[in-house]
Design an enzyme around this catalytic site. Structure first.
Site, mmCIF file in Angstrom:
data_model
loop_
_atom_site.group_PDB
_atom_site.id
_atom_site.type_symbol
_atom_site.label_atom_id
_atom_site.label_comp_id
_atom_site.label_asym_id
_atom_site.label_seq_id
_atom_site.Cartn_x
_atom_site.Cartn_y
_atom_site.Cartn_z
ATOM 1 N N LYS A 11 0.828 -1.208 0.000
ATOM 2 C CA LYS A 11 0.000 0.000 0.000
ATOM 3 C C LYS A 11 0.866 1.263 0.000
ATOM 4 C CE LYS A 11 -3.955 -2.235 2.296
ATOM 5 N NZ LYS A 11 -4.942 -2.126 3.392
ATOM 6 N N TYR A 51 -12.166 -2.181 -4.054
ATOM 7 C CA TYR A 51 -12.689 -2.417 -2.700
ATOM 8 C C TYR A 51 -14.215 -2.390 -2.655
ATOM 9 C CZ TYR A 51 -8.158 -2.299 -0.294
ATOM 10 O OH TYR A 51 -6.888 -2.588 0.174
ATOM 11 N N PHE A 59 -15.494 3.138 6.593
ATOM 12 C CA PHE A 59 -14.157 3.596 6.206
ATOM 13 C C PHE A 59 -13.923 3.543 4.687
ATOM 14 C CE2 PHE A 59 -13.882 -0.885 7.613
ATOM 15 C CZ PHE A 59 -13.427 -1.491 6.443
ATOM 16 N N ARG A 87 -1.954 -14.307 4.421
ATOM 17 C CA ARG A 87 -2.694 -13.516 5.414
ATOM 18 C C ARG A 87 -2.008 -13.617 6.785
ATOM 19 N NH1 ARG A 87 -6.953 -9.982 4.388
ATOM 20 N NH2 ARG A 87 -7.928 -10.689 6.318
ATOM 21 N N THR A 93 -5.245 -6.786 10.908
ATOM 22 C CA THR A 93 -5.557 -5.528 10.210
ATOM 23 C C THR A 93 -4.940 -4.329 10.926
ATOM 24 O OG1 THR A 93 -7.653 -6.524 9.516
ATOM 25 C CG2 THR A 93 -7.463 -4.129 9.308
ATOM 26 N N ARG A 104 2.599 -6.315 8.853
ATOM 27 C CA ARG A 104 1.904 -5.134 9.386
ATOM 28 C C ARG A 104 2.520 -4.652 10.690
ATOM 29 N NH1 ARG A 104 -4.184 -6.993 7.532
ATOM 30 N NH2 ARG A 104 -4.301 -5.711 5.648
ATOM 31 N N ASN A 114 -2.046 0.225 6.608
ATOM 32 C CA ASN A 114 -1.449 -0.962 7.228
ATOM 33 C C ASN A 114 -0.557 -1.779 6.284
ATOM 34 O OD1 ASN A 114 -3.493 -1.915 5.661
ATOM 35 N ND2 ASN A 114 -4.679 -2.826 7.320
ATOM 36 N N HIS A 117 -2.119 -5.417 1.498
ATOM 37 C CA HIS A 117 -3.404 -6.086 1.287
ATOM 38 C C HIS A 117 -3.119 -7.510 0.851
ATOM 39 C CE1 HIS A 117 -7.426 -6.946 -0.333
ATOM 40 N NE2 HIS A 117 -6.757 -7.581 -1.281
ATOM 41 N N GLU A 128 -9.565 -10.354 -7.606
ATOM 42 C CA GLU A 128 -8.481 -9.387 -7.441
ATOM 43 C C GLU A 128 -7.291 -9.613 -8.381
ATOM 44 O OE1 GLU A 128 -9.437 -8.568 -2.709
ATOM 45 O OE2 GLU A 128 -7.590 -9.600 -3.270
HETATM 46 P P1 IDP Z 1 -7.986 -6.748 5.988
HETATM 47 O O1 IDP Z 1 -7.216 -5.880 5.018
HETATM 48 O O2 IDP Z 1 -7.131 -7.195 7.143
HETATM 49 O O3 IDP Z 1 -8.710 -7.877 5.323
HETATM 50 P P2 IDP Z 1 -10.591 -5.428 6.242
HETATM 51 O O4 IDP Z 1 -11.412 -5.417 7.486
HETATM 52 O O5 IDP Z 1 -11.051 -6.281 5.101
HETATM 53 O O6 IDP Z 1 -9.091 -5.791 6.670
HETATM 54 O O7 IDP Z 1 -10.482 -3.925 5.769
HETATM 55 C C1 IDP Z 1 -9.916 -3.608 4.512
HETATM 56 C C2 IDP Z 1 -8.966 -2.431 4.693
HETATM 57 O O8 IDP Z 1 -9.718 -1.287 5.099
HETATM 58 C C3 IDP Z 1 -7.922 -2.612 5.798
HETATM 59 O O9 IDP Z 1 -6.777 -3.326 5.370
HETATM 60 C C4 IDP Z 1 -7.587 -1.170 6.131
HETATM 61 O O10 IDP Z 1 -6.711 -0.590 5.171
HETATM 62 C C5 IDP Z 1 -8.950 -0.498 5.993
HETATM 63 N N1 IDP Z 1 -9.651 -0.431 7.293
HETATM 64 C C6 IDP Z 1 -10.192 -1.463 8.003
HETATM 65 N N2 IDP Z 1 -10.746 -1.051 9.151
HETATM 66 C C7 IDP Z 1 -10.564 0.288 9.167
HETATM 67 C C8 IDP Z 1 -10.927 1.320 10.118
HETATM 68 O O11 IDP Z 1 -11.532 1.057 11.164
HETATM 69 N N3 IDP Z 1 -10.566 2.607 9.800
HETATM 70 C C9 IDP Z 1 -9.900 2.907 8.629
HETATM 71 N N4 IDP Z 1 -9.543 1.988 7.725
HETATM 72 C C10 IDP Z 1 -9.868 0.698 7.994
HETATM 73 MG MG MG Z 2 -10.411 -7.971 4.132
#
Ligand code: IDP
Ligand code: MG
Length: 140
Positions: A11, A51, A59, A87, A93, A104, A114, A117, A128
């Site tokens: 990212k 996304y 978010f 993963r 996350t 991360r 973070n 992805h 994807e």
């Molecule tokens: P993941 O990437 O670990 O699968 P997801 O819950 O699918 O996590 O969320 C996708 C992406 O959205 C996260 O990697 C992060 O960049 C962003 N994200 C998730 N939760 C939040 C939040 O509470 N605030 C801001 N961004 C968030």
């Molecule tokens: Mg996810």
């Protein structure tokens, strides 16, 4: 056990930190094969399409602003159980909650920014991978 392919993105926060090489090396050391690699910059519209599963999450706008804020590196990795194992290598996350040694934990900035992805299922990977790569760009 099954050989799988998964999409991984470095990212914009991690690209700005200049740690693409460290992240690629970390995944390679776990035995995965890099079958696709490119650097690009998403438009806001492209980030929203990528996304789309998160379109109703609070978010979504912040995430797609961030993902279109600078260059990213897109990769396809291949190996045994690549989807779930990558993963694990990525970590939780929220970088603050991610296990020691995960990408991360090492390189993430905060829950939104973070570092990486990774596809979370076969269905996600099937959406994807072709989003970023044509068949000709995936080389064994
Ligand atoms: P993941 O990437 O670990 O699968 P997801 O819950 O699918 O996590 O969320 C996708 C992406 O959205 C996260 O990697 C992060 O960049 C962003 N994200 C998730 N939760 C939040 C939040 O509470 N605030 C801001 N961004 C968030
Ligand atoms: Mg996810």
């Amino acid at each position: 056990m099954a050989v799988e392919r998964t999409l991984m993105l470095i990212k914009p926060d991690a690209v700005r930190k200049n740690v693409e090489g460290e992240i690629i090396a970390l995944v390679q050391k776990q035995g995965f094969k890099l079958v696709g690699l490119k650097k690009l910059k998403l438009t806001k519209e492209q980030a929203k399409q990528f996304y789309i599963v998160h379109k109703d999450r609070p978010f979504y706008d912040e995430l797609t602003d961030f993902m279109s804020s600078g260059p990213i590196v897109a990769m396809v990795w291949e190996g045994e159980n690549a989807i779930s194992r990558i993963r694990e290598i990525m970590g939780a996350t929220n970088p603050e909650e991610a296990a020691e040694g995960t990408i991360r934990k090492l390189y993430g900035t905060n829950i939104g920014e973070n570092a990486v992805h990774g596809s979370d299922s076969k269905e996600s990977a099937d959406y994807e991978i072709p989003f970023f790569f044509s068949r000709l760009e995936l080389v064994e």
